[in-house]
Scaffold this active site. Structure first.
Site, short mmCIF file in Angstrom:
data_model
loop_
_atom_site.label_atom_id
_atom_site.label_comp_id
_atom_site.label_asym_id
_atom_site.label_seq_id
_atom_site.Cartn_x
_atom_site.Cartn_y
_atom_site.Cartn_z
N CYS A 78 0.85 -1.20 0.00
CA CYS A 78 0.00 0.00 0.00
C CYS A 78 0.88 1.25 0.00
CB CYS A 78 -0.90 -0.06 1.24
SG CYS A 78 -1.58 1.51 1.77
N CYS A 134 0.34 3.91 2.63
CA CYS A 134 0.77 3.50 3.97
C CYS A 134 2.27 3.70 4.12
CB CYS A 134 0.43 2.04 4.24
SG CYS A 134 -1.32 1.67 4.01
#
Ligand SMILES: Cc1cc2nc3c(=O)[nH]c(=O)nc-3n(C[C@H](O)[C@H](O)[C@H](O)COP(=O)(O)OP(=O)(O)OC[C@H]3O[C@@H](n4cnc5c(N)ncnc54)[C@H](O)[C@@H]3O)c2cc1C
Lengths: 122, 516
Positions: free
Chosen positions: A42, A45
């Site tokens: 991700c 993230c």
């Protein structure tokens, strides 16, 4: 360390962490699960994590920081993802103060002042 | 910051500028204020103004401090609308509407165990959580837009200097080139009623954790009507006491219909009554006595809660406005402002509920705040247009309006020069449930001549706010009766009955809509 970090990857261990720390200020960071090499699928993230980590020292004395990995890409994209459903998450990364409406998502987590605000204000 | 003073050009008044203190004089000389703009009050107007100015590159701070209500209720950032106004009010109104819908549902075939019961605690918790999430949202936005938020109570030291006091009493002095006052207002308590302090206000009701029980609401303002309406709607024994007229300032025929509906909906209306005293009984309940001005008798009853809705006072008393030389209307305590929201002190402005003669509504405060920020930053010269502002009273049967009341249209143009179109209509949904529609009524005021420009539109019925919003645009654009009737309606809706208006009051024909 004034705070304790707990790593969880399942709802069970999440609930156990909550149970064991009742009454304390609990902060939760929901993020994508990292692979064996420690890499996350991700990108948002990956960008947010160092900013959140840099502010951890501002956490209140005696608080709990739950680092929650919500699954790999397909697991997170599943609308029935347990974390998605249990915490009404719409996106990761999400940082929240448990039991309050105080919550930051995605780009908001790139603003260290916002992260600090979430950690320090009631 | 230079070039920031452009907003001053809009200040057109002959009053002498007050002499700044030596301190602020020096600061001005050096161009070194702490902030370009300081806003006192983080409600609808103040937040909008501060965010806009910050986005236009100014250095901005907003002070917001909530003085707890006399009952000790306190809340977070966002002002009246978010915490103790529009938002919790509309949600409690929705709770009440759902109660009616549940009852109607049985007629539509739903099998619902009766009696249905409402749990205040569940509703209150959900609404309060939503409000808290809005408080947080405002904090995030300020931070995001680089507005400095200070949880301090502000008052003037001079026209460029504000003293902020924290909850713990710590003092901070802040200076700014321009200052905007957006401190809003708070509910009043009646001054001459012994025991008045035993009552609550709208600042408390939305934060009750448990049901207020049998309630007396005192006051014919929209706040009084709305609160009595939703309390009745969720099943509480509710009385509403009105001293003179309901909804002062609104069209009185409409106001009468709204209260007629409240009576049929179950609110006990105590007309022309004035409270005399409130006493706590040994049971803890409140015994209220009042005089009925019509019968001349003194009456009384016992309630669990008494809520005052007898008006609001502008929050100016604790601002030390005299130190900055900002005048207020001595009768209302509100700040006197010009078309550019300027006070008579060139660098001090005021917006929202704290200003004299402005509508007390969130969207006007927000728009006024944004436009003021843009003017101060030299972006525009556009002034806030307060004409034809639509509004809605969220009573059980809602009342929405835009433009002039019939009284105002008659006094401005003369009875002979206006045409009043009206209709009693029946929402289709009511037919299945056999719900009474006696107060579903529409009235439109037009000029009598030519194409008949629309002066005002009044609508009582379900979703009045949603209905009026679109027509407000048309009326703002000077729409005429001819244009309105040339617009095709949407069938089957209540709003289409506006387009179908064709009976004039002058004709004395029956205004009841029949057929499809
Ligand atoms: C029960 C109720 C229902 C309502 N419903 C509606 C509705 O449906 N639709 C609608 O449009 N409007 C509604 N309103 C009106 C609306 O809430 C107000 O018009 C609006 O909030 C005014 O905004 P403002 O910025 O002027 O002031 P406010 O929103 O009142 O904000 C002022 C802020 O300044 C703070 N403050 C005061 N003094 C100081 C000081 N010295 N230092 C620092 N901070 C200070 C206050 O604590 C407050 O937070 C309602 C009002 C009430 C009471």
């Amino acid at each position: 360390m004034v705070f304790v970090e707990i790593n969880v990857q399942s709802l069970d261990s999440f609930n156990r962490a909550l149970e064991e720390n009742k009454g304390k200020a609990i902060f939760v960071y929901f993020t994508g699960t990292k692979d064996a090499k420690g890499l996350s699928w991700c990108p948002d993230c990956v960008k947010a994590e160092p900013i959140v980590r840099a502010e951890l020292s501002k956490l209140p004395e005696g608080s709990i920081f739950i680092y929650c990995q919500t699954g790999d890409k397909s697991c997170w994209k599943d609308p029935n993802n347990v974390f998605r459903k249990s915490f009404k998450l719409s996106s990761i990364p999400t940082l929240l103060k448990y039991g309050t409406p105080q919550k930051l998502v995605e780009e908001e987590l790139l603003n260290s002042e916002l992260v600090q605000m979430l950690f320090t204000e009631d | 910051m230079r070039g920031w003073g452009r907003g001053r050009c809009s200040v057109l008044n002959g009053l002498p500028e007050i002499i700044p203190t030596f301190n602020s004089f020096l600061l001005q000389f050096e161009g070194k204020y702490d902030y370009d703009l300081l806003v006192i009050g983080g409600g609808s107007g103040g937040l909008a103004c501060s965010k806009e100015a910050a986005q236009l590159g100014r250095k901005v701070a907003v002070l917001d401090y909530v003085e707890p209500s006399p009952k000790g209720t306190r809340w977070g950032l966002g002002g009246t609308c978010v915490n103790v106004g529009c938002i919790p009010k509309k949600l409690m109104h929705q709770a009440a509407l759902l109660g009616t819908a549940v009852k109607d549902a049985t007629k539509y075939g739903w099998d619902i165990p009766s009696p249905v019961r409402h749990d205040w605690a569940t509703m209150a918790q959900a609404i309060q959580n939503h409000v808290k999430s809005l408080n947080w949202g405002h904090r995030v936005q300020l931070q995001d837009k680089k507005v400095t938020y200070l949880n301090l109570k502000g008052s003037f030291v001079d026209n460029h200097t504000i003293q902020g006091v924290s909850k713990t009493g710590k003092k901070t002095v802040l200076t700014a080139e321009n200052i905007v006052i957006a401190t809003g207002g708070r509910p009043k308590y009646p001054p001459q009623v012994p025991g008045a302090e035993l009552g609550i206000s709208s600042d408390d009701i939305f934060w009750f954790k448990d049901s207020p029980g049998k309630t007396l609401v005192v006051g014919g303002s929209y706040v009084g009507l709305e609160c009595a309406g939703f309390l009745t709607g969720i099943g509480l024994n509710t009385s509403l006491m009105v001293r003179s007229i309901p909804l002062r300032g609104f069209d009185q025929q409409m106001a009468q219909l709204v209260t007629d509906h409240m009576v049929s909906h179950g609110t006990r209306l105590l007309w022309k009554c004035v409270p005399r005293s409130v006493e706590r009984e040994t049971s803890g309940r409140l015994h209220v006595t009042w005089s009925d001005q019509q019968s001349g008798r003194v009456e009384g009853d016992t309630f669990d809660t008494v809520m005052w809705a007898v008006g609001r006072t502008a929050e100016t008393k604790e601002l030390s406005l005299e130190r900055a030389g900002v005048p207020v209307n001595p009768k209302t305590g509100k700040i006197i402002v010009g078309a550019g929201e300027e006070s008579s002190v060139p660098n001090i402005y005021a917006i929202g509920d704290v200003t004299e003669g402005r509508p007390e509504l969130t969207p006007t405060a927000i728009r006024a705040g944004k436009l003021l920020a843009r003017r101060l930053c030299g972006q525009v010269t556009e002034l806030m247009d307060y004409d034809k502002v639509p509004t809605t009273v969220f009573t059980p049967l809602e009342y929405g309006c835009v433009g002039l009341s019939e009284e105002k249209a008659v006094s401005s143009f003369g009875q002979d020069n206006i045409e009043v179109y009206h209709a009693y209509y029946k929402p289709l949904e009511f037919s299945v449930t056999e719900r009474g529609a006696n107060q579903c009524y529409i009235k439109m005021l037009c000029l009598r001549e030519g194409d008949q420009r629309i002066l005002g539109l009044h609508f009582i019925g379900p979703n009045a706010g949603e209905v009026i919003q679109g027509f407000a645009l048309a009326i703002k654009c000077e729409a005429t009766y001819s244009q309105l009737v040339a617009t095709v309606g949407i069938h089957p809706t209540c709003a289409e009955d506006v387009n179908k208006l064709n009976i004039t009051k002058r004709s004395r024909l029956d205004p009841t809509v029949t057929g499809c």
